[in-house]
Design a protein around this motif. Structure first.
Motif, PDB file in Angstrom:
ATOM      1  N   LEU A 192     -22.042  30.807  -1.068  1.00 52.53           N
ATOM      2  CA  LEU A 192     -23.483  31.070  -1.045  1.00 52.53           C
ATOM      3  C   LEU A 192     -24.255  29.786  -0.760  1.00 52.53           C
ATOM      4  CD1 LEU A 192     -23.720  33.529  -4.062  1.00 52.53           C
ATOM      5  CD2 LEU A 192     -24.028  34.086  -1.638  1.00 52.53           C
ATOM      6  N   LEU A 239     -23.966  29.181   2.927  1.00 52.06           N
ATOM      7  CA  LEU A 239     -24.835  30.107   3.655  1.00 52.06           C
ATOM      8  C   LEU A 239     -26.305  29.716   3.518  1.00 52.06           C
ATOM      9  CD1 LEU A 239     -23.049  33.461   2.780  1.00 52.06           C
ATOM     10  CD2 LEU A 239     -23.282  32.492   5.065  1.00 52.06           C
ATOM     11  N   ASP A 240     -26.666  29.156   2.373  1.00 50.86           N
ATOM     12  CA  ASP A 240     -28.047  28.690   2.195  1.00 50.86           C
ATOM     13  C   ASP A 240     -28.427  27.640   3.233  1.00 50.86           C
ATOM     14  OD1 ASP A 240     -28.644  30.315   0.050  1.00 50.86           O
ATOM     15  OD2 ASP A 240     -28.172  28.806  -1.481  1.00 50.86           O
ATOM     16  N   GLY A 286     -28.233  32.913   2.908  1.00 51.19           N
ATOM     17  CA  GLY A 286     -27.778  33.233   1.565  1.00 51.19           C
ATOM     18  C   GLY A 286     -28.615  34.284   0.859  1.00 51.19           C
ATOM     19  N   HIS A 316     -26.221  29.069  -7.846  1.00 49.30           N
ATOM     20  CA  HIS A 316     -25.565  30.384  -7.811  1.00 49.30           C
ATOM     21  C   HIS A 316     -24.442  30.429  -8.846  1.00 49.30           C
ATOM     22  CE1 HIS A 316     -27.730  31.400  -4.140  1.00 49.30           C
ATOM     23  NE2 HIS A 316     -27.317  30.277  -3.589  1.00 49.30           N
TER      24      HIS A 316
END
Length: 471
Positions: A60, A63-64, A69, A105
């Motif tokens: 995550l 992806l951010d 994300g 996260h």
């Protein structure tokens, strides 16, 4: 529906495979402002089955960095704790609170792979680009006019020329095979892989009947012969199925179970009766369909099977995930650039399952592939920019060698972790030795019960599962 948009005759980057790894590679390139790429897939329709189920913190965070994300988090269920039991009582209650100080996260996100793909596909479409389907690669060869380019031919006879070919086409990667890259199991220890209760497994998405869904949370049940999992899916999964004209009423659960080798081969499409038998044999007694066994005296049964599959747990890693088509074995095998090299050829890169596969223990597979893809986008941009200032792009290949070497090391670490976890969770029920006539599974359960009472053990497991130490 097949994509009808005309495919160009040439491109800078060709991405083969539009699963999570391929889509994230494209999104990473788009995030960096690069659009000279084509992405193809061999099947007419993506997002077919749920398969992988968990996205971890390290993924995550990756992806951010490319602004992907939040959309995925919004569709999943955040899991902060889960129980590990035997069939009759609780052994371990693990929680991920120790991750609070390390990441934004601090949870495991439960979201099926086809829903992840759907979110990524929608993000991809928002850029005004498309996946070309169905295009199955059948040939890679060096371009006759420029040996730094690769001609890629598809099953329908169409050919596209590319400087970079990214193999994101799964464990049976055609790109990897055509490039002549080996794919073998990195054995651990002198005896290689251990035989466990989880050598063959079943996965299924099902709906129960007979019990309140509030009582059916994340369950992990170990028994002398198997490991059984039952995990509630996010409601957004029902919404996705409805979009695909598959209406499902009620809470959907992912179940997974090891099937003893003594049972023989798992059926190709496990039936509801076959799956019910696994739940009754290996699941917690609270899920038993036999009222005389179920402590609540109320049978719980599988009402509906949405999807089911079988697989064998094994590991493999590509000999290298960067090479030049037609180059020698040294290409992609070392970080140190060989300034005397005169080797040319189009660039071939492998990511995701095309580069490495391993058991699903710990839910690491898709996560590693997505992180491969995020970091590949960055490495490609660096290589493209560096190549424009040099007479030959070969001089900039150290950038891709460093990327490939690092991802290879991360894959070996994940394979070792999943093998160890698989050995623990799938410990066979046998006596330790004639001196200690006690079951290995009893010792395992006792050690886990004691060990996970210590906070540092809880923190260690949370860290390992999150992937934050091996991004």
């Amino acid at each position: 529906m097949a994509d009808m948009t005309s495919m160009p005759n040439s491109t800078n980057v060709l991405i083969v495979g539009a699963g999570p790894s391929g889509l994230v590679t494209a999104l990473s390139l788009l995030h960096h402002g690069f659009r000279d790429f084509v992405i193809v897939d061999a099947v007419e329709q993506g997002e077919n089955t749920s398969r992988a189920l968990v996205v971890h913190a390290a993924t995550l965070e990756a992806l951010d960095t490319i602004d992907c994300g939040e959309e995925i988090v919004a569709k999943g269920n955040k899991t902060r704790s889960f129980n590990i039991t035997n069939r009759f009582s609780k052994l371990v209650c693990t929680n991920l609170s120790s991750l609070d100080k390390h990441t934004r996260h601090p949870y495991a996100l439960v979201i099926p792979q086809n829903l992840t793909e759907y979110v990524l596909s929608e993000k991809f479409k928002s850029y005004g680009v498309t996946v070309h389907r169905p295009y199955k690669v059948v040939s890679l060869k060096m371009n006759e006019d420029d040996n730094n380019l690769t001609d890629v031919t598809f099953e329908d006879g169409k050919t596209i020329t590319a400087k970079y070919v990214i193999g994101a086409d799964g464990a049976r990667s055609v790109v990897r095979q055509m490039a002549g890259i080996g794919f073998t199991n990195p054995k651990t220890g002198e005896k290689g892989d251990r035989i466990t209760n989880l050598n063959q497994m079943v996965l299924a998405d099902i709906v129960y009947e007979g019990k309140d869904d509030k009582d059916l949370q994340f369950l992990s049940t170990m028994s002398p012969e198997s490991l059984f999992l039952s995990i509630p899916m996010p409601n957004s999964f029902n919404d996705l199925l409805a979009k695909n004209r598959q209406e499902v009423e009620g809470q959907i659960y992912r179940i997974a179970a090891g099937v003893p080798l003594a049972d023989g081969e798992i059926p190709h499409s496990p039936s509801k009766e076959y799956l019910q038998n696994l739940v009754d044999r290996f699941g917690p007694t609270t899920l038993s369909s036999d009222a005389s066994v179920n402590p609540n005296s109320t049978p719980v049964r599988i009402k509906e099977v949405i999807w089911a599959t079988r697989f064998r747990t094994h590991s493999a890693i590509a000999d290298k995930c960067f090479t030049r088509l037609g180059g020698d074995e040294l290409q992609g095998a070392t970080v140190v650039a060989d300034k005397s090299t005169t080797k040319h050829g189009g660039i071939i890169l492998l990511i995701g399952d095309a580069a490495h596969i391993h058991s699903p223990a710990g839910g690491q597979g898709m996560n590693l592939g997505i992180r491969d893809a995020v970091f590949l986008g960055e490495a490609l941009i660096k290589h493209i920019n560096a190549s424009t200032s040099q007479p030959s792009s070969v001089g900039a290949d150290y950038i891709l060698r460093e990327f490939a070497e690092e991802r290879h090391e991360r894959a070996l670490e994940v394979i070792a972790f999943t093998k160890n976890l698989l050995s623990l969770l799938g410990t066979p029920d046998k006596k330790i030795s004639w001196l200690f006539p006690i079951s290995a599974t009893t010792v395992r359960d006792w050690m886990m019960w004691v060990g996970f009472k210590f906070s540092f053990m809880q923190a260690r497991m949370a860290w390992e599962m999150s992937g934050l130490g091996r991004r």
